[in-house]
Write an enzyme that holds these catalytic residues in place. Structure first.
Site, PDB file in Angstrom:
ATOM      1  CE1 TYR A  74     -41.504   5.545 -30.946  1.00 30.11           C
ATOM      2  CE2 TYR A  74     -43.167   7.150 -30.316  1.00 30.11           C
ATOM      3  CZ  TYR A  74     -42.551   6.371 -31.283  1.00 30.11           C
ATOM      4  OH  TYR A  74     -42.981   6.440 -32.582  1.00 30.11           O
ATOM      5  CG  ASP A  79     -41.145   3.618 -34.098  1.00 34.95           C
ATOM      6  OD1 ASP A  79     -40.558   2.633 -33.615  1.00 34.95           O
ATOM      7  OD2 ASP A  79     -40.556   4.601 -34.569  1.00 34.95           O
ATOM      8  CD  GLU A 129     -41.219   2.828 -37.775  1.00 42.38           C
ATOM      9  OE1 GLU A 129     -40.847   3.975 -38.028  1.00 42.38           O
ATOM     10  OE2 GLU A 129     -42.230   2.569 -37.098  1.00 42.38           O
TER      11      GLU A 129
END
Length: 712
Positions: free
Chosen positions: A303, A103, A7
């Protein structure tokens, strides 16, 4: 060759390093049979209405609703070069497999699929799904790649949300913009968020502050002083009790002690981290997200865009190793490593498999202890929050004995409460973090005074002496202090994030409320952007930590119907998007429902509009000559022109002084009835808001407006 699409450039660089693709090219890395490139966020976006038909360049009610037959997409502005790189790599003959490494979530899936489809690629692809950028996590993820088709329904839900947001945003912005003759940006999430802030401000403005009285009995028993209090609403009542009880002893009517066990709060999801960072560090939600994302890319935390506050059962051993690791970090409080009892930490308390969907809670990685104070300030402080949250969430409960004492003086009851700490537990470790942050941030004197005052109050609470029922306390001094009820506080980012997260709890539909439990306005990943957007677009302004509505906010809230400005629409969407993800419904059914909703709402408003043969909206009938009234850029005017001369100016001084925008619906009502009932008018003299009737008076030369207050 295997082509990996990440990403962001930083994520691509880390993946390339781990997978041995060390050679840097123009927009990609290569090596070890891998090509690694990136999307720079969204490379592809939906096109604007004028790309479907040039007539949509002008906003006209008559053209609504705008519903694409076949959806069109385009390369986003400024990223054509990177799109060309990704397209070239996807089309290379030696690329036989593509790996989606965006992601791991709904938005990341959408970013990759839009690019894949825009290129027209049909090559087989797999999915990398990881929650950490650590080397081991990346290697494990590549060893367990999943079939891309397993995430088809996630993509369908994401695409459905994108298209539905376009249908609502484009049509309603144009609808209400045309009605008010001003650009209005209506959004499914941002408009209800603006409404929250407006409603809170209205509650503040209309709050009727009232006095009340706190009677304090300062008691002394065997040299120990403590206070018992009683609240009354009227001054006369306060004076009566003071006169009645002055100089009289107090009798202990009851004294109860009960053990209380307070468990630590769960780990951070993104929203709770943003709230705490706003409260403790003064950071905006966007600053917190940016700092946490940077820490994630530096392999120091997991994350960040998660809505879970728990870990999975298979993470118990690795989390314990992380705890051991971070306790060695030299930047922690010097007492933390010495006092922390690792053997008393409960990993099981952190685990709840049922409450983890795409990603687990945010925790530090095993590499976090290597960080240093050379990190940017925001990143370092956020890392401290995340580390200490892990340390405390797994730690010993805070325990105390709660004491409640009831006294009676001449038949009047007074109450005292206190606590005696028996086990400080996680709050001791929490205090280490507070001290660290105080050292890092220079406190102003008012905060210090407030902190000292709070500590003194807590100290007084803890020294209630041991008393027995029926015991007489001779030494009692009475006093009374007047206080006033306080209005609700303006939203800060902390409290607004909480309101957005819990918006569904306000739904009246019980079944719908149950089905969307856990959903909110926006997602953890998008709420920061929504707050920044409503500030940037002029709906809200920051004043210190407070978020306050502007006149533009009041305009849009008054313009749109309840369903558009409440959480209902988002609740229904989240319900249906989850059904798409689970395979219980289809994206086609969902979008058809949105098209019907948009068409019906637009149609309902258009039914109340009349157009002439040229497509111009007729606002009403001129009260002077009976001809049509039209809307201009600065005014509402009669088609009779100078011969009639009837004009209502949008920037009429009367409405400017009342801080009330003169909208098209208001003008229509004036032309129909000669008056309107207006709310939220402002009085500069009294500095307050009020409601009243406004009458339009046409002198034949000028149009004037006058207030009328109905009798109660």
């Amino acid at each position: 060759m295997k082509l990996v699409i990440a990403e962001k450039p930083s994520v691509a660089a880390e993946i390339a390093k781990v997978m041995g693709a060390g050679k840097r090219g123009n927009g990609f890395y290569s090596g070890n049979e891998y090509l690694v490139s990136w999307c720079v966020g969204h490379l592809i976006e939906t096109v604007m209405p004028e790309e479907y038909d040039a007539k949509y360049q002008k906003w006209k009610m008559v053209d609504l609703p705008i519903i694409p037959g076949t959806w069109k997409y385009q390369v986003s502005a400024g990223v054509q070069a990177q799109f060309d790189v990704v397209k070239m790599l996807m089309e290379r003959e030696d690329v036989d497999q593509i790996i989606c490494a965006t992601d791991a979530g709904r938005e990341g899936e959408l970013i990759f699929r839009l690019v894949y489809n825009q290129v027209g690629c049909s090559k087989h692809f797999k999915r990398l799904w990881i929650s950490s950028m650590e080397t081991k996590a990346i290697k494990d993820g590549f060893a367990k790649l999943k079939e891309g088709s397993e995430y088809d329904r996630l993509y369908e839900a994401a695409l459905s949300r994108l298209q539905a947001d376009w249908l609502v945003g484009i049509n309603f912005s144009r609808l209400f913009g045309c009605m008010s003759q001003k650009p209005l940006n209506v959004g499914r999430v941002q408009t209800p968020t603006v409404n929250l802030i407006v409603e809170r401000q209205r509650a503040i403005d209309s709050f009727d502050s009232r006095p009340f009285y706190i009677l304090t009995a300062e008691c002394t028993d065997d040299g120990t002083k403590f206070n018992a209090t009683k609240r009354v609403e009227e001054k006369q009542e306060s004076e009566r009790i003071l006169e009645k009880c002055a100089g009289k002893p107090a009798v202990v009517t009851s004294m109860t002690k009960a053990p209380v066990k307070e468990n630590p709060s769960a780990l951070y999801d993104l929203t709770t981290l943003q709230r705490e960072a706003n409260k403790m560090l003064g950071l905006s939600a966007q600053q917190t997200l940016d700092a946490t994302q940077n820490l994630y890319e530096k392999k120091l935390v997991t994350y960040p865009r998660t809505d879970s506050r728990y870990l999975t059962g298979d993470m118990v051993d690795s989390t314990k190793q992380i705890l051991q690791s971070v306790l060695q970090a030299p930047y922690l409080h010097e007492k933390t490593a010495k006092e922390y009892q690792l053997g008393s930490a409960s990993m099981e308390r952190l685990v709840n498999d049922k409450k983890v969907t795409d990603h687990h809670a945010i925790i530090p990685t095993i590499e976090a202890y290597k960080a240093s104070e050379r990190l940017p300030k925001n990143e370092f402080n956020i890392l401290l929050l995340i580390i200490y949250k892990l340390l405390t969430a797994a730690y010993i409960s805070h325990e105390y004995i709660k004491t409640e004492l009831l006294l009676e003086i001449e038949g009047e009851e007074f109450k005292a409460t206190g606590r005696q700490i028996t086990e400080n537990g996680f709050k001791e470790i929490q205090s280490h973090l507070t001290e660290l942050l105080k050292q890092a941030q220079k406190e102003d004197e008012s905060k210090k005074k407030k902190s000292r005052k709070k500590q003194e109050e807590e100290k007084e609470e803890e020294i209630i002496p041991a008393l027995s029922e029926g015991q007489l306390i001779e030494e009692v001094s009475l006093s009374s202090k007047e206080k006033t009820t306080q209005p609700p506080k303006p939203y800060t980012e902390d409290t607004l994030l909480s309101a957005m997260e819990n918006a569904m709890k306000t739904l009246e539909d019980e079944e719908l409320r149950k089905e969307v439990a856990g959903a909110g306005l926006g997602t953890p990943a998008t709420r920061a952007g929504i707050i920044e957007r409503i500030i940037k677009t002029g709906f809200v302004e920051r004043k210190g930590k407070n978020l306050l509505p502007t006149e533009k906010a009041y305009e849009i809230v008054e313009a749109v119907p309840e369903k558009v400005k409440s959480a209902i629409l988002t609740a229904e969407w989240e319900q249906k998007l989850e059904q798409i993800y689970k395979g219980e419904s289809t994206s086609k059914e969902f979008i058809e429902g949105i098209e019907i909703f948009v068409s019906e709402l637009v149609g309902g408003y258009k039914e109340n509009c009349v157009y002439d043969e040229n497509g111009r909206e007729i606002i009403g009938e001129c009260p002077r000559c009976g001809k049509n009234i039209y809307e201009g850029r600065l005014n509402y005017y009669c088609e009779g022109g100078k011969e009639c001369g009837f004009t209502i100016w949008k920037e009429d001084k009367f409405f400017i002084s009342k801080r009330k925008p003169l909208t098209k619906p208001m003008v229509k009502r004036f032309l129909e009835k000669g008056r309107i009932k207006a709310v939220n008018l402002y009085s500069e003299k009294k500095d307050k808001h009020y409601d009243a009737f406004i009458f339009m008076e046409d002198t034949g030369q000028y149009v004037n407006f006058k207030l009328h207050f109905p009798k109660n």
